[in-house]
Design a protein around this motif. Structure first.
Motif, PDB file in Angstrom:
ATOM      1  N   HIS A   1       8.361  -9.739  -2.430  1.00  0.00           N
ATOM      2  CA  HIS A   1       7.766  -8.842  -3.418  1.00  0.00           C
ATOM      3  C   HIS A   1       8.316  -7.419  -3.325  1.00  0.00           C
ATOM      4  O   HIS A   1       7.928  -6.577  -4.140  1.00  0.00           O
ATOM      5  N   ILE A   2       9.176  -7.155  -2.376  1.00  0.00           N
ATOM      6  CA  ILE A   2       9.699  -5.795  -2.200  1.00  0.00           C
ATOM      7  C   ILE A   2      10.354  -5.246  -3.473  1.00  0.00           C
ATOM      8  O   ILE A   2      10.177  -4.076  -3.800  1.00  0.00           O
TER       9      ILE A   2
ATOM     10  N   ALA B   1       5.064  -9.729   2.661  1.00  0.00           N
ATOM     11  CA  ALA B   1       5.378 -10.369   1.383  1.00  0.00           C
ATOM     12  C   ALA B   1       6.771  -9.906   0.966  1.00  0.00           C
ATOM     13  O   ALA B   1       6.958  -9.266  -0.064  1.00  0.00           O
ATOM     14  N   TYR B   2       7.750 -10.243   1.790  1.00  0.00           N
ATOM     15  CA  TYR B   2       9.097  -9.709   1.640  1.00  0.00           C
ATOM     16  C   TYR B   2       9.730 -10.002   0.282  1.00  0.00           C
ATOM     17  O   TYR B   2      10.509  -9.204  -0.219  1.00  0.00           O
TER      18      TYR B   2
ATOM     19  N   THR C   1       3.231  -1.084   1.946  1.00  0.00           N
ATOM     20  CA  THR C   1       2.117  -2.036   1.864  1.00  0.00           C
ATOM     21  C   THR C   1       2.627  -3.464   1.765  1.00  0.00           C
ATOM     22  O   THR C   1       2.114  -4.370   2.427  1.00  0.00           O
ATOM     23  N   VAL C   2       3.647  -3.677   0.949  1.00  0.00           N
ATOM     24  CA  VAL C   2       4.239  -5.012   0.800  1.00  0.00           C
ATOM     25  C   VAL C   2       4.856  -5.465   2.131  1.00  0.00           C
ATOM     26  O   VAL C   2       4.696  -6.623   2.542  1.00  0.00           O
TER      27      VAL C   2
ATOM     28  N   ALA D   1      -1.580 -10.020  -6.389  1.00  0.00           N
ATOM     29  CA  ALA D   1      -0.718  -9.307  -5.434  1.00  0.00           C
ATOM     30  C   ALA D   1      -1.535  -8.342  -4.574  1.00  0.00           C
ATOM     31  O   ALA D   1      -1.388  -8.323  -3.342  1.00  0.00           O
TER      32      ALA D   1
ATOM     33  N   GLU E   1      -3.440 -10.234  -2.059  1.00  0.00           N
ATOM     34  CA  GLU E   1      -2.536 -10.755  -1.019  1.00  0.00           C
ATOM     35  C   GLU E   1      -2.127  -9.660  -0.035  1.00  0.00           C
ATOM     36  O   GLU E   1      -1.993  -9.909   1.158  1.00  0.00           O
ATOM     37  N   TYR E   2      -1.952  -8.444  -0.540  1.00  0.00           N
ATOM     38  CA  TYR E   2      -1.533  -7.335   0.323  1.00  0.00           C
ATOM     39  C   TYR E   2      -2.684  -6.751   1.127  1.00  0.00           C
ATOM     40  O   TYR E   2      -2.471  -5.905   1.999  1.00  0.00           O
TER      41      TYR E   2
END
Length: 115
Positions: free
Chosen positions: A94-95, A91-92, A85-86, A33, A36-37
């Motif tokens: 992952h919110i 990376a919606y 950051t998300v 994660a 990815e961010y």
């Protein structure tokens, strides 16, 4: 100080502490994660330290309220920053993850205000 406040605060601290430990142990779900961010790897230990300090501060705050207030403020800012950051990484889906950590901290704060 109510029993609910103590229980929720200890559980929130344990939950945030678990999150800090996952960063320190470089759990695959954390590493993937953060990568990815776009969070630089050099930041990861400091993010773990911030979470660990916040978790300790929540527990210490049961005895010294000012420390608890400062820890709560720090953790709220930390997890709101995680949400931002998300969002910036688009990376919606992952919110909800940083909100799962933010929620108990806010509930503990609310119970503390009512105590």
């Amino acid at each position: 100080m109510s029993i609910a406040y103590v229980v929720v605060t200890v559980l929130a601290a344990a939950w945030v502490g678990y999150s800090a430990a996952a960063v320190f142990m470089r759990a695959s779900w954390v590493v993937e994660a953060l990568t990815e961010y776009g969070v630089p790897e050099s930041w990861w230990p400091w993010l773990g330290v911030a979470k660990a300090a916040g978790a300790v501060g929540l527990v210490v705050g049961l005895f010294w309220p000012l420390i608890g207030v400062l820890a709560t403020i720090g953790l709220v800012l930390y997890f709101l920053g995680a949400v931002i950051t998300v969002l910036r990484a688009r990376a919606y889906s992952h919110i909800p993850f940083p909100l799962l950590y933010l929620g108990p901290v806010v509930v503990a704060a609310g119970l503390g205000l009512g105590a």
